[in-house]
Scaffold this motif. Structure first.
Motif, PDB file in Angstrom:
ATOM      1  N   ALA A 127       4.924   1.741   1.736  1.00 16.70           N
ATOM      2  CA  ALA A 127       5.468   1.998   1.212  1.00 16.70           C
ATOM      3  C   ALA A 127       6.379   3.860   1.391  1.00 16.70           C
ATOM      4  O   ALA A 127       7.232   3.623   1.613  1.00 16.70           O
ATOM      5  N   THR A 128       5.411   4.528   1.747  1.00 15.99           N
ATOM      6  CA  THR A 128       6.255   5.529   2.229  1.00 15.99           C
ATOM      7  C   THR A 128       6.866   5.824   3.728  1.00 15.99           C
ATOM      8  O   THR A 128       7.357   5.636   3.719  1.00 15.99           O
ATOM      9  N   ALA A 129       6.341   4.625   4.432  1.00 20.43           N
ATOM     10  CA  ALA A 129       6.916   3.957   5.677  1.00 20.43           C
ATOM     11  C   ALA A 129       8.292   3.915   5.498  1.00 20.43           C
ATOM     12  O   ALA A 129       9.547   3.746   6.109  1.00 20.43           O
ATOM     13  N   SER A 130       8.049   2.876   4.748  1.00 21.26           N
ATOM     14  CA  SER A 130       9.204   2.443   3.828  1.00 21.26           C
ATOM     15  C   SER A 130      10.652   3.349   3.409  1.00 21.26           C
ATOM     16  O   SER A 130      11.656   2.782   3.785  1.00 21.26           O
ATOM     17  N   THR A 131      10.055   4.140   2.886  1.00 17.49           N
ATOM     18  CA  THR A 131      10.556   4.863   1.933  1.00 17.49           C
ATOM     19  C   THR A 131      12.004   6.293   3.374  1.00 17.49           C
ATOM     20  O   THR A 131      12.466   6.383   3.187  1.00 17.49           O
ATOM     21  N   ASN A 132      10.174   6.374   4.222  1.00 12.25           N
ATOM     22  CA  ASN A 132      11.436   7.562   5.129  1.00 12.25           C
ATOM     23  C   ASN A 132      12.419   6.673   5.905  1.00 12.25           C
ATOM     24  O   ASN A 132      13.227   7.504   6.347  1.00 12.25           O
ATOM     25  N   THR A 147       0.785  -0.955   0.104  1.00 16.09           N
ATOM     26  CA  THR A 147       0.203   0.214  -0.011  1.00 16.09           C
ATOM     27  C   THR A 147       1.212   1.190   0.448  1.00 16.09           C
ATOM     28  O   THR A 147       1.964   1.509   0.222  1.00 16.09           O
ATOM     29  N   SER A 148       0.060   2.688  -0.515  1.00 17.24           N
ATOM     30  CA  SER A 148       0.638   3.843  -0.633  1.00 17.24           C
ATOM     31  C   SER A 148       1.676   4.255   0.712  1.00 17.24           C
ATOM     32  O   SER A 148       2.835   4.889   0.522  1.00 17.24           O
ATOM     33  N   THR A 149       0.754   3.588   2.076  1.00 13.49           N
ATOM     34  CA  THR A 149       0.958   3.358   3.726  1.00 13.49           C
ATOM     35  C   THR A 149       2.343   3.491   4.086  1.00 13.49           C
ATOM     36  O   THR A 149       3.279   4.035   4.047  1.00 13.49           O
TER      37      THR A 149
END
Length: 214
Positions: free
Chosen positions: A6-11, A2-4
């Motif tokens: 993915a964003t957490a992983s990227t951060n 999910t985008s959430t």
């Protein structure tokens, strides 16, 4: 994913890169096993990119007595290469490296790079640059990963001394085609992971440009 997520992983990835630092007060202990250290290096060497997938990056992991021997070589070579006053100012630093737990020696295999030059004659002049890019990416992955596991690291370049290079090659039976690029020293931090001085940044608007955005 999910985008959430993915964003957490990227951060998390970006935070790890941001927090990475050079740590010089290291001890001869490790919070993780030697096998785990090796697995991290293996993964980085396997998955870090290289030009035309030449896979030229090589690594040798030295721990404990072999790590100490490496920096004995470094001290001896430095003493011969430097004026007495300059050596006196650097000797304590070398002993600090020796006091750590291990070192990853980073090499580039010239045989693969030479073969790549032969296949791409018009690009020969840029292949050494690409080699350095590949090595640097693998080094950064290992440095960041070891810090996430609780180790401190600092990167050295004592390969500028021919005696040091030859001692390394002979002691650990390094192939003639492997060129030594750097030494990543690691160990458990003596007083935690912290910068020796505050990091400052040049204005980012002068360093990053973007065109064609919304």
């Amino acid at each position: 994913m999910t985008s959430t997520v993915a964003t957490a992983s990227t951060n998390f990835f970006l935070a790890a890169a941001e927090n990475r630092c050079s740590c010089y007060t290291l001890t001869n202990s490790s919070p993780i096993s030697d096998a785990r250290i090796r697995d991290i290096v293996v993964s980085a060497v396997k998955h870090s990119p290289s030009a035309f997938n030449v896979q030229s990056t090589r690594a040798v992991v030295l721990v404990k007595q072999d790590h100490q021997k490496l920096w004995d070589f470094g001290d001896a070579a430095l003493k011969k290469a430097m004026p007495e006053q300059a050596y006196a100012g650097l000797a304590a630093k070398v002993q600090g490296f020796r006091a750590a737990y291990g070192t990853v020696l980073w090499f580039e295999d010239q045989s693969g790079l030479d073969a790549l030059k032969q296949k791409n004659a018009a690009l020969q002049h840029v292949i050494p640059q690409w080699s350095s890019h590949s090595s640097g990416m693998a080094q950064l992955v290992v440095w960041t990963a070891l810090e996430l596991e609780g180790l401190g690291c600092n990167l050295q370049h004592y390969n500028f001394m021919s005696e040091f290079r030859e001692k390394v090659r002979n002691e650990w039976n390094i192939p003639e085609t492997w060129a030594l690029h750097s030494q990543l020293v690691f160990g458990a931090p003596l007083d935690g992971l912290k910068r020796s001085r505050e990091r400052t940044y040049l204005p980012l608007e002068d360093r990053v440009k973007m065109f064609g955005r919304d």
